[in-house]
Design a protein around this motif. Structure first.
Motif, short mmCIF file in Angstrom:
data_model
loop_
_atom_site.label_atom_id
_atom_site.label_comp_id
_atom_site.label_asym_id
_atom_site.label_seq_id
_atom_site.Cartn_x
_atom_site.Cartn_y
_atom_site.Cartn_z
N LEU A 1 -7.12 -1.38 -3.38
CA LEU A 1 -7.01 -1.82 -1.99
C LEU A 1 -8.23 -1.41 -1.17
N ALA B 1 0.82 -1.21 0.00
CA ALA B 1 0.00 0.00 0.00
C ALA B 1 0.86 1.26 0.00
N GLY C 1 -11.06 -3.64 -1.71
CA GLY C 1 -10.75 -5.05 -1.49
C GLY C 1 -11.23 -5.56 -0.15
N GLU D 1 -8.73 -6.44 5.31
CA GLU D 1 -7.30 -6.32 5.56
C GLU D 1 -6.63 -5.37 4.56
N GLN D 2 -7.06 -5.45 3.29
CA GLN D 2 -6.47 -4.58 2.28
C GLN D 2 -6.81 -3.11 2.54
N LYS D 3 -8.07 -2.86 2.90
CA LYS D 3 -8.45 -1.47 3.18
C LYS D 3 -7.71 -0.96 4.41
#
Length: 333
Positions: free
Chosen positions: A187, A134, A190, A193-195
């Motif tokens: 992200l 990220a 998504g 976890e991705q956020k």
């Protein structure tokens, strides 16, 4: 890439100049004429530009390191190819800018040596680590977004070689910014976890990005001089405000929260008000005490030393070619 270079003191640059030449120079600049390499210019103008352009070049070169760290770990082949192209662009920007700085009378070797010795600085933003994928998105979205705010006015810089170099640089930086934002969009849309990873990157990069524009105007030592010479078109605070006003709606679209409890829309000014910036952190990083200062300089010194044989070979080849041409010219006589 970065106007932090304009915040150094120039007391040492004060020299007696020919009044008539200075007046003619000031008249040309006021008329929006471009100053070219062979034109007369005040010593302080030359020194200011050399400092700014070379530090800009250093920033582009050092700026490859945080992202290069993720070239082998990009999540897909598409992401890897895009990131590789971006890092290559940054290298090219450094080369354009070193060439522009050389037109002012300093050799590239001299400028690079100043960086490697620590005498010349590069942007503070590149002394922060890229901990997750990220971060690559945040760098493209925020760091390159801030760079664009700084650089677009430089396309109208009074010094012709710098202004012309910035036109191509800005076009490529706009792609970098969109690439980073697209990563953040992916992200934020998504998994949980991705956020969370995207939010964490925003939390860590927001304040350092605001510092990229340099200290507050009241602490900038000679912004008026650079503005009069049309090297700098906007003040640090003006550029910082433009960046915040453009970026907050983008964060809202992503569903991410800017890490500033004091951030609020001001109906009267039609701008976003923001909280206090930790300028002590900025000073610490610039002075060499940031999270990655030592790592970045160690990496650049190693790369420079490892590439010595290439430079030596290029010099030897050039000397050989000159000798052959001289011998051929002598034989023709």
């Amino acid at each position: 890439m970065y106007t932090q270079a304009l915040n150094a003191s120039q007391a040492e640059d004060r020299v007696v100049e020919d009044a008539a030449k200075v007046a003619a120079f000031e008249k040309r600049v006021a008329a929006e004429e471009k100053i070219e390499a062979n034109d007369w210019m005040p010593a302080a103008y030359r020194k200011t530009l050399t400092r700014q352009i070379s530090q800009h070049a250093h920033s582009e070169i050092v700026g490859m390191l945080p992202e290069g760290n993720w070239l082998t770990r990009a999540p897909t082949l598409r992401r890897k190819a895009a990131l590789l192209a971006k890092v290559q662009d940054e290298c090219g920007h450094g080369l354009y800018l070193y060439a522009a700085a050389e037109t002012l009378g300093s050799s590239r070797e001299e400028l690079v040596d100043q960086m490697l010795s620590g005498k010349a600085k590069y942007s503070s933003i590149f002394n922060y680590p890229t901990l997750t994928w990220a971060d690559i998105g945040a760098i493209g979205w925020l760091v390159d977004g801030a760079a664009i705010m700084n650089q677009i006015p430089l396309c109208r810089c009074s010094y012709g070689p710098y202004a012309r170099a910035m036109i191509r640089v800005c076009k490529e930086e706009s792609f970098h910014q969109r690439q980073g934002y697209e990563i953040m969009v992916t992200l934020s849309r998504g998994s949980v976890e991705q956020k969370a990873m995207a939010q964490n990157a925003l939390d860590r990069w927001w304040w350092p990005c605001l510092m990229m524009f340099g200290p507050p105007d009241q602490q900038s030592s000679h912004g008026d001089q650079s503005t009069r010479w049309k090297i700098k078109r906007f003040s640090n605070d003006e550029l910082r405000q433009k960046f915040i006003d453009a970026t907050v709606p983008q964060a809202q679209y992503l569903g991410l929260k800017i890490p500033d409890a004091d951030l609020k829309w001001n109906e009267q000014t039609q701008h976003w008000d923001y909280g206090a910036i930790d300028w002590q952190e900025f000073k610490d990083v610039l002075s060499g005490n940031g999270p990655c200062n030592r790592d970045r300089m160690a990496a650049r010194r190693k790369a420079h030393d490892d590439g010595a044989w290439v430079r030596d070979a290029a010099v030897a080849y050039a000397q050989k070619q000159r000798s052959r041409r001289a011998a051929a010219a002598q034989a023709a006589e």
